[in-house]
Design a protein around this motif. Sequence first.
Motif, PDB file in Angstrom:
ATOM      1  N   ALA A 126     -64.408 -17.032  26.632  1.00 19.25           N
ATOM      2  CA  ALA A 126     -64.172 -15.837  27.336  1.00 19.25           C
ATOM      3  C   ALA A 126     -63.795 -16.078  28.773  1.00 19.25           C
ATOM      4  O   ALA A 126     -63.001 -15.364  29.453  1.00 19.25           O
ATOM      5  CB  ALA A 126     -65.403 -15.220  27.275  1.00 19.25           C
ATOM      6  N   ARG A 127     -64.340 -17.302  29.398  1.00 15.17           N
ATOM      7  CA  ARG A 127     -64.037 -17.500  30.714  1.00 15.17           C
ATOM      8  C   ARG A 127     -62.547 -17.757  30.899  1.00 15.17           C
ATOM      9  O   ARG A 127     -61.977 -17.544  31.942  1.00 15.17           O
ATOM     10  CB  ARG A 127     -64.978 -18.650  31.153  1.00 15.17           C
ATOM     11  CG  ARG A 127     -66.151 -17.992  31.762  1.00 15.17           C
ATOM     12  CD  ARG A 127     -67.095 -19.402  32.546  1.00 15.17           C
ATOM     13  NE  ARG A 127     -67.297 -20.601  31.638  1.00 15.17           N
ATOM     14  CZ  ARG A 127     -68.219 -20.698  30.848  1.00 15.17           C
ATOM     15  NH1 ARG A 127     -69.123 -19.739  30.791  1.00 15.17           N
ATOM     16  NH2 ARG A 127     -68.579 -21.816  30.457  1.00 15.17           N
ATOM     17  N   ALA A 128     -62.168 -18.657  30.057  1.00 21.25           N
ATOM     18  CA  ALA A 128     -60.678 -18.986  29.909  1.00 21.25           C
ATOM     19  C   ALA A 128     -59.777 -18.008  29.757  1.00 21.25           C
ATOM     20  O   ALA A 128     -58.931 -17.821  30.746  1.00 21.25           O
ATOM     21  CB  ALA A 128     -60.323 -20.190  28.801  1.00 21.25           C
ATOM     22  N   ALA A 129     -60.229 -17.052  29.088  1.00 28.50           N
ATOM     23  CA  ALA A 129     -59.390 -15.618  28.974  1.00 28.50           C
ATOM     24  C   ALA A 129     -59.479 -15.011  30.213  1.00 28.50           C
ATOM     25  O   ALA A 129     -58.369 -14.464  30.572  1.00 28.50           O
ATOM     26  CB  ALA A 129     -59.760 -14.928  27.703  1.00 28.50           C
ATOM     27  N   ALA A 130     -60.663 -14.948  30.671  1.00 29.43           N
ATOM     28  CA  ALA A 130     -60.693 -13.857  31.829  1.00 29.43           C
ATOM     29  C   ALA A 130     -59.965 -14.794  33.100  1.00 29.43           C
ATOM     30  O   ALA A 130     -60.061 -14.250  34.224  1.00 29.43           O
ATOM     31  CB  ALA A 130     -62.074 -13.642  32.019  1.00 29.43           C
TER      32      ALA A 130
END
Lengths: 588, 136
Positions: A273-277
């Motif tokens: 999720a951090r990577a996507a965001a």
Amino acid sequence: MPTGQSEGDVTGAPVRITDGLVDAILARLATVPPERGGALLAAGGLVHLLVEDSSARYSRTSWDISTALSATVGEIEAAGHGTLAGTVHTHPPGVPEPSSTDIATTRDALGLNPHLGELVIAIVTEGTPREHDLPVGSRHRMSLHVLRRNHTGQPSLARVRGAVVPLAADLAAAGITIASATSITSWRRRRRGRTARLRAELPTVITLNHSPRLAVRVRSARPAALLIHPGYPQVGPVAVTGRQDAGGLAVLQPLPSPWDPVTEPCPQLAALARAAAGRRIAGSTKRVWPVVGALSGRRVLIAGAGSVGSRIAEDLVRSGVGAFTVIDPDRVEAPNLARTIYSAADIGAPKPDALARRLQAIDPAAVVDRHATPLGTTDLPRALAGVSLVVAATDDMTEQALLAHHAYAAGLPLVACALYKKAAAGEVVLSVPAAGTACWWCAVGAGTPSDSYRPDRDYGLHGRLAGESALGPSVHLVAGVAASAALGLLAGPRSQAGRHLKRLLSQRRTLGLIATTPAWGFFKTVFAGMDHQHAPQSVWVRVDPDANCPVCGACPVPPLDAQAGTEIAAIISERRQNFDHESPVRFP
Amino acid sequence: MPAAHLGPSPADVEILRWLDPGNAEDWTPVFTARITGWTFRLTPPFSGQRPFVFFAFRCPSDGNAFRIAVLEPDMDAEYGHARHMIRAHVGGRLIPVICGPEGKPTKDLAMVRAHAAKWMAYTSARMSGLNPGFSL
């Protein structure tokens, strides 16, 4: 008990249902008397969405399916939120199996949907779950049956097991919510007024690599989602962000999405999720902030992503540098594993891609532009636009010179790093046009002592330096000095990291020679009699600009640009064509 | 920033003055807004062959040293291997050039002539079906 189905018969693969859907069935159907029902939608083999039939007529013992349900399911399918997988409804206590009416209705539905191979009939009743039932809350159970076409096309009923996929709980632990239910009423109300919001709330099914995936939005300033595979958690999600292509169309951009199915999924989901965001981990630069300050707005060009360049890049991203441009034409090979930041999974990948994966695994917010091309064919003026610092770490001294020339002409500071034979020593060159330092060529170009320390050139590699046997720590010692200097230049002379460079630059001591072995070269003379000294040692040599240097001298000449290359190629081509092969060669 | 090429440099002319006083080798300057160079021709040692013609151009990024391209004979394909010719990136294009010592560019016109002459001697012998006796 329907005909042909006995209590103990359980066939086929289990129906996979998300935990969020089970919770929705409990909240919307099981605990709301009398009977309640709805349609089930799936992504691939994962049943994930309940469409509650809020327009139906219900009695204590019957669910009269509304005509609106079929229409609404069609609209939701068309909107890309899933494919009809069957129905679910409650029964009075003691009637845990589908009735003949349930089966007949489902058979009709299968007939109306020839593209479907099967439909699920899920019956929820109050009571203790039997062996093949799924528990729904603490007081209910759900029996699952599939009406499936046989080889003659005729539907036959089979009891199946269910398997609950812990998707909603795992996502919630990672701070992500997934909608598992809607109703006819909600869909229609929102369709009238707030369609976009509704679509944003319901997960969408997206096909990636020929496999349907459930796209779950991640809250972010930029488009971001996790694409959940129907085989979750055995198969991991793919983190994606979005961008617009040249035509203005939205294009999904998959991001590196490592997944280990045998370890706890929640931290992995949080990382994806951090990577996507594109969200940096809070506090990650806390211990370097006092030394370098904020570097997230800086972009560094890394030329050469081998043992030196990849190490420097990793130090920079860990210190908070926010953007990189990586140029390297090579792919990761087995020998690279001994001295670089790459891992076995990177073998065969272009080095810029592998380095981008590494940098973004450390800081998901890091932006990495990748150029898997030789430096000589890269549009350097364009690549240098917006760059704060250049790191030259190639094994081709001609290309190193070219990059250094472009950087100097653009007024950009440069840190160049190269290893000498067997990595017994190495060089770090600081070139800062604004400080009036000498250029790279004046420091270590052809004809300087440094040129003779380098490994032999390999003609088979068009003059690139031949790879030498040497230990990673020796390479990293020199690369560490270069990384430290790079951080100092980025942070500026008032920073703790840059303070020491100020003196070097003012004294024009811009060539650092770092010996990784004792008594290297002329160091044994410099350090003669100093028995307490040992490797590593460094000497910073003064380099003055050569007044005749075409890069940093009194009359600078620009590097040969694309137009010059075209002109030279044209001269060669034209003059070859225009030769008079009968008479002596003459030029105008 | 545009280059300010004002023609042949005094240093080049000075070298040519003693290298080829009568300009028997037809040294001709080539200069544009971006390029500074020379064409020249050398007579091969084996009879029956036409003069070899070269184009040497300066690379400012390499200390203003020269790269040497062969205009005549066009042997890019035959001798385009590592030991005798390499392809150098010049302004984003791959240009076949004579491979000097360690593949480096050549410092001045005297060295340009020396490298070109050696390449010609080698190639001329090979064209005559003879073993040049060096750089095999």
